[in-house]
Design a protein around this motif. Sequence first.
Motif, PDB file in Angstrom:
ATOM      1  N   LEU A  99       0.841  -1.196   0.000  1.00 21.08           N
ATOM      2  CA  LEU A  99       0.000   0.000   0.000  1.00 21.08           C
ATOM      3  C   LEU A  99       0.874   1.243   0.000  1.00 21.08           C
ATOM      4  N   SER A 100       0.301   2.338  -0.458  1.00 20.85           N
ATOM      5  CA  SER A 100       1.007   3.610  -0.433  1.00 20.85           C
ATOM      6  C   SER A 100       0.843   4.252   0.939  1.00 20.85           C
ATOM      7  N   ALA A 101       1.602   5.316   1.198  1.00 24.18           N
ATOM      8  CA  ALA A 101       1.528   5.996   2.482  1.00 24.18           C
ATOM      9  C   ALA A 101       0.132   6.550   2.759  1.00 24.18           C
ATOM     10  N   PRO A 102      -0.532   7.230   1.803  1.00 28.28           N
ATOM     11  CA  PRO A 102      -1.902   7.697   2.069  1.00 28.28           C
ATOM     12  C   PRO A 102      -2.881   6.570   2.344  1.00 28.28           C
ATOM     13  N   GLU A 103      -2.730   5.438   1.650  1.00 24.36           N
ATOM     14  CA  GLU A 103      -3.646   4.310   1.874  1.00 24.36           C
ATOM     15  C   GLU A 103      -3.464   3.734   3.275  1.00 24.36           C
ATOM     16  N   LEU A 104      -2.250   3.624   3.739  1.00 28.17           N
ATOM     17  CA  LEU A 104      -2.022   3.142   5.100  1.00 28.17           C
ATOM     18  C   LEU A 104      -2.586   4.120   6.119  1.00 28.17           C
ATOM     19  N   GLU A 105      -2.378   5.396   5.874  1.00 29.43           N
ATOM     20  CA  GLU A 105      -2.907   6.411   6.792  1.00 29.43           C
ATOM     21  C   GLU A 105      -4.432   6.379   6.808  1.00 29.43           C
ATOM     22  N   GLN A 106      -5.036   6.173   5.643  1.00 32.41           N
ATOM     23  CA  GLN A 106      -6.491   6.098   5.565  1.00 32.41           C
ATOM     24  C   GLN A 106      -7.019   4.913   6.376  1.00 32.41           C
ATOM     25  N   ARG A 107      -6.355   3.789   6.338  1.00 32.99           N
ATOM     26  CA  ARG A 107      -6.792   2.622   7.112  1.00 32.99           C
ATOM     27  C   ARG A 107      -6.675   2.880   8.604  1.00 32.99           C
ATOM     28  N   VAL A 108      -5.650   3.622   9.003  1.00 30.77           N
ATOM     29  CA  VAL A 108      -5.520   3.967  10.423  1.00 30.77           C
ATOM     30  C   VAL A 108      -6.667   4.874  10.841  1.00 30.77           C
ATOM     31  N   ARG A 109      -7.026   5.817   9.982  1.00 36.39           N
ATOM     32  CA  ARG A 109      -8.152   6.703  10.316  1.00 36.39           C
ATOM     33  C   ARG A 109      -9.464   5.933  10.394  1.00 36.39           C
ATOM     34  N   GLU A 110      -9.547   4.840   9.662  1.00 39.76           N
ATOM     35  CA  GLU A 110     -10.766   4.021   9.695  1.00 39.76           C
ATOM     36  C   GLU A 110     -10.833   3.118  10.920  1.00 39.76           C
TER      37      GLU A 110
END
Length: 649
Positions: free
Chosen positions: A572-583
């Motif tokens: 995953l890219s950095a934004p995708e990983l960050e998005q999963r953390v926010r979820e």
Amino acid sequence: MQVAPYLALVLALAAACQLLAYRAKVPSILLLLVVGFGLGQVVTPEEVLGRDVLFAGVSVSVGIILFEGSLSLRFRDLRGLGTAVVRLCTVVVALAWVLITASGMVAGIGWQLSLLIGALLVVTGPTVIAPIVRQLRPTRRVSSMLRWEGIVVDPIGAVLAVLVFQTVIISGPEVSIGPALVMLGRLLLICTALTLVFGVGLEVAMRRHWIPDFLEGVVFLAVAVGALVVSNQLQAESGLLTVTMLGIYLANRPGLRLDHVREFKEHLQVLIVGALFVMLAGRISPAEVVAVAPIALVFVTLLILVVRPASVWLGLLGTSATREERTLLSFMAPRGIVAAAVTSIFALELEHAAENAVLESRQIDLPPLEALELEANAERLTALVAEASDLVPLVFVTIVVTVAVYGLGVGRLAERLGLATTTPNGILFAGAPVWARQAAGILQGLGVPTLLVSLSPAEVSQARMAGLRVERTHILSEYAVEDMELAGIGSFVAATYDDATNSTAAREFAHTLGSSQTFQLRRQDERRDEEAEEQGSGSRRRSSPESGATATQAKQRTARKLTARLAFRPALSAPELEQRVREGMAVRQTKLTEQHTLDDFLERQPDAVLMFSVEDGHATVVGRTTTVPQSGVTLVALVRPRAEANGGR
């Protein structure tokens, strides 16, 4: 055997030995010496190449090795270590010379040859230090001291041997200090002058871009060999000091970029070292080793247990070197190719000197007194040649034993002293986002060292509050690339939001950690299902509506040589990983057992991101091709909360 098949065989054996040694995690020199010794029982290098060609090649090769090593010696690495390094290269050398000479006399060697052996064996050398340091990966302080000592002392030992040879052995028992001082002054003057001439010339050529990038390595090699030969012509055996001074001069010129040169020389040095050890070891016969064994046993025991510890502890008194560092240095003095090569050269020079003395003594029409003196000198040198027949096998036994003892034993000592680890398994994160801090905390709890690098004050502050080791700097800063402490670190994960930074950092740290251990997050402009796209590319190209799209994608996709291995599964890219953390997803650890296997875990967490597999304190970064065991390891993964993963039940 003809020359071409012999050289091809030597190169093949050298490469195979070094690869096998890397896999087995043993010093490559041990395998090279054993294989070379065995090859020498079938065919010796003199039989194929001839003595003159062999030793000319050895001399040039050793000069290239020292030049390559000296290009890595920067004065900035000596911060806080200047006094200790100067002592290692002066006081410790002098003490070692005296003690090795005494050890030789105790072992039954004559005082003249003991002085020569003492000069030859004060060296350690980059050919043995570098592989051990690469495997050991000690602290930067210890690494700097070992590298400076190994590279700088080699030419000092060669020069010292020249002075001993000329003033003690050739001149006779009546030693005169005056000629030795004159010779030393002449030698230093020649080396300094040649260093400035060749060094300034190369620097001007580089700064004015007269040398294209693809020729930099070749030009530097040609200049180094030229400086070596010219120096040796002006003063015997001064070339090693000249090329070492030349490399140090170039390495410390501000703004002079030598990346292409260092990379070219590093690969060449590895090849030369392997070939030299195989060929030089082939000159020793079993009978010679057996004959010298009793003397060698006493001599090498004194070197390891008395000479090195005493010279280091006495020489480094009052310096910034800690007690632990001095202890490690006391048991780290393997001898390498310079000792072997220079010893072989001086044994040959002694034979030539004895032959010339015999010819001079047989001249007719000489005054009786002069004739008697020449005859006595010829007899003395002939007797020294007979005594020196054990010199080369003695030095080779010393090399084998010291490399075996230090190379195989220093790892445990360094670990107990807290200065290195033989199995670096830590993780270096470029960037410190939430998921990286969570993963670092879990890994740290599992006994895996971690280091986070970030410029963000918020990320650094939160990492420190969590008790994590963190450095506030840019991952591509000079400090991070050149000076940051990496002891214990085995893998690198580039996890910043900047894909270009991730790719560049991964390529840079691959030089230290190896490309197999450097990873980056998936680039934001790449398709996630890259493998499927590659597998189907051939059929899609035949379809005209899609061939244009495929060509466009190929033009936009980052070149593979500019990227590292992709971390995690799925990548995953950095934004995708960050998005999963926010979820609501978070990094958790799960012990995989026979009752709860990897398949069971994936069934309960189908959208989990597998990050690390930890077994017995060793962490493996999970990538696309990584095999994760079904049980017996601890899995570190980004997962959803347990209730959510179970469908809210």
